[in-house]
Enzyme design. Structure first.
Site, PDB file in Angstrom:
ATOM      1  N   SER A  97      -1.755 -37.473  11.863  1.00 34.99           N
ATOM      2  CA  SER A  97      -1.706 -37.293  13.316  1.00 34.99           C
ATOM      3  C   SER A  97      -1.432 -38.626  13.991  1.00 34.99           C
ATOM      4  O   SER A  97      -1.348 -39.673  13.341  1.00 34.99           O
ATOM      5  CB  SER A  97      -3.021 -36.690  13.825  1.00 34.99           C
ATOM      6  OG  SER A  97      -3.228 -35.404  13.292  1.00 34.99           O
ATOM      7  N   HIS A  98      -1.311 -38.592  15.322  1.00 33.75           N
ATOM      8  CA  HIS A  98      -1.013 -39.790  16.106  1.00 33.75           C
ATOM      9  C   HIS A  98      -2.192 -40.066  17.022  1.00 33.75           C
ATOM     10  O   HIS A  98      -2.757 -39.140  17.625  1.00 33.75           O
ATOM     11  CB  HIS A  98       0.262 -39.575  16.920  1.00 33.75           C
ATOM     12  CG  HIS A  98       0.837 -40.832  17.491  1.00 33.75           C
ATOM     13  ND1 HIS A  98       0.258 -41.524  18.526  1.00 33.75           N
ATOM     14  CD2 HIS A  98       1.961 -41.519  17.165  1.00 33.75           C
ATOM     15  CE1 HIS A  98       0.988 -42.582  18.829  1.00 33.75           C
ATOM     16  NE2 HIS A  98       2.024 -42.606  18.008  1.00 33.75           N
ATOM     17  N   SER A  99      -2.557 -41.338  17.151  1.00 35.03           N
ATOM     18  CA  SER A  99      -3.732 -41.674  17.954  1.00 35.03           C
ATOM     19  C   SER A  99      -3.533 -41.403  19.434  1.00 35.03           C
ATOM     20  O   SER A  99      -4.506 -41.229  20.177  1.00 35.03           O
ATOM     21  CB  SER A  99      -4.087 -43.149  17.759  1.00 35.03           C
ATOM     22  OG  SER A  99      -3.000 -43.982  18.136  1.00 35.03           O
ATOM     23  N   ARG A 145      -8.430 -32.696  20.965  1.00 34.84           N
ATOM     24  CA  ARG A 145      -7.651 -32.401  19.765  1.00 34.84           C
ATOM     25  C   ARG A 145      -8.284 -31.321  18.878  1.00 34.84           C
ATOM     26  O   ARG A 145      -7.575 -30.442  18.390  1.00 34.84           O
ATOM     27  CB  ARG A 145      -7.399 -33.681  18.965  1.00 34.84           C
ATOM     28  CG  ARG A 145      -6.284 -33.546  17.933  1.00 34.84           C
ATOM     29  CD  ARG A 145      -6.248 -34.737  16.969  1.00 34.84           C
ATOM     30  NE  ARG A 145      -6.124 -36.003  17.646  1.00 34.84           N
ATOM     31  CZ  ARG A 145      -4.962 -36.657  17.868  1.00 34.84           C
ATOM     32  NH1 ARG A 145      -3.829 -36.100  17.481  1.00 34.84           N
ATOM     33  NH2 ARG A 145      -4.959 -37.828  18.457  1.00 34.84           N
TER      34      ARG A 145
END
Length: 380
Positions: free
Chosen positions: A226-228, A283
């Protein structure tokens, strides 16, 4: 065959491991003659990293095609051979341990005084100054010092990158710096010295996490694939186990994903998910909503919906699958080696009508006699 851009350029490299060999292989790909100076007993120690390529090292095969191997004891015979060799060289690359080049009479100040047109390039762990200048610097150590390990992995545990990122980064900066120096020499008539460090290369690549941390007060979290700062972004699994990586970059794409892929247009305006920042903050709930839909889809259905909605996506492939990737159809070629022909890919840089140089991977000292004969003939 038409000339390549670096035909006629002679590169002498006292190199081992990854960073310097990676830089000089790029030069060889573009036509430069790269003379690789190796220890007579064992050569570049990367030759012994493994034996997986029919007895050869996978690292060495990757990094050293199209080069000539000169077996030379630099302490005993270096002066007699390196002097004449560097008189004929355009570029000298070395990644000795700190101070070793000077002890061998190959320091850049001495060389450039003798050979004003010579371009010298030193690749080190931390550069020629600072408190870490003499520290040993292997790829994992630099990944750790530069913070790459800190931002890679999962929330539970950090991880190193699966490839030698610091070495590759330094090698690419050395390659591009040498190209710039060759161009500069065409204008000025003189060479220059280049200092490239693994640490500087990787810290440059850490630009986003450094700005994020410095101005935001907290580091970007480790999030696996995933992306921060972006969601949804990363690996999602269909009901049949097919893993697909997708990336939503803006609100238009988010709305298209909700309506065309999830078939839940209301999620686009859900107050938990209606901005990028809210999707990141929520998220777990976001992923739960997406997973609830994907559990009822096959991989083919999931991929079909993503394509129809225009959402960027990819298969998460294992390494063995990449070897058979459809994008590589027709690109595989072969290079020679001491154990016969090996499967290889041409370099990413290509010039129309001028195929990249794809000469064999050398055996240790394979070209020693020919190089010494060339030096003797050119001295007369």
């Amino acid at each position: 065959m038409p000339a390549l851009p670096l035909d006629g350029i002679v590169v002498v490299s006292c190199e081992q491991a990854v960073a310097a060999p990676f830089a000089t292989r790029q030069l060889a790909d573009l036509g430069a003659r790269v003379i690789k100076v190796e220890r007579p007993d064992a050569g570049d120690f990367a030759r012994g990293y493994d034996e997986t390529v029919r007895g050869l090292s996978s690292h060495f095969v990757w990094l050293n095609r199209s080069k000539e191997s000169l077996a030379l004891d630099l302490k005993a015979d270096g002066g007699a051979v390196m002097g004449p060799l560097l008189e004929r060289a355009d570029v000298f690359v070395q990644n000795f341990a700190p101070g070793a080049a000077e002890r061998l009479g190959l320091g850049h100040e001495m060389l450039r005084e003798r050979h004003p047109r010579l371009i010298t390039c030193s690749i080190s762990g931390y550069g020629p100054s600072g408190p870490y200048r003499d520290a040993k610097a292997y790829d994992l150590l630099i990944q750790s010092e530069a913070g790459l390990v800190a931002v890679t992995g999962t929330p539970e545990a950090p991880a190193k990158a699966g490839i030698p990122a610091a070495d590759i980064g330094a090698g690419m900066y050395a390659f591009s710096a040498v190209l710039a120096a060759l161009y500069d020499r065409e204008r000025t008539g003189v060479g220059t010295h280049l200092e490239i460090s693994l640490f500087d290369a990787l810290v440059e690549w850490m630009g986003f996490p450094l700005y994020y941390t410095g101005y935001g007060g907290t580091p970007p979290p480790r999030t696996g694939t995933s992306h921060s700062a972006i969601a949804p972004y990363g690996t999602f699994t269909a009901g049949d186990g097919t893993e697909v990586v997708l990336s939503i970059q803006n609100e238009r794409e988010w709305a298209a994903f909700c309506s065309g892929v999830l078939e839940r247009p209301g999620m686009a305006t859900d107050p938990r998910f209606d901005t990028g920042a809210r999707r990141v903050a929520n998220r777990p709930a976001l992923h739960a909503g997406i997973d609830a839909v994907l559990d009822g889809l096959t991989g083919a259905e999931f991929l079909g919906r993503l394509a129809a909605a225009g959402i960027a996506h990819a298969r998460r492939r294992e390494v063995a699958e990449v070897l058979e990737h459809p994008q590589l159809d027709g690109r595989w070629t072969a290079v020679g080696s001491p154990v016969g022909e090996l499967r290889a890919l041409p370099p990413p840089i290509g010039f129309p009508g001028r195929p990249a140089r794809m000469d064999p991977v050398p055996a240790l000292g394979e070209h020693t006699d020919a190089i010494l004969a060339w030096l003797a003939a050119s001295a007369t």
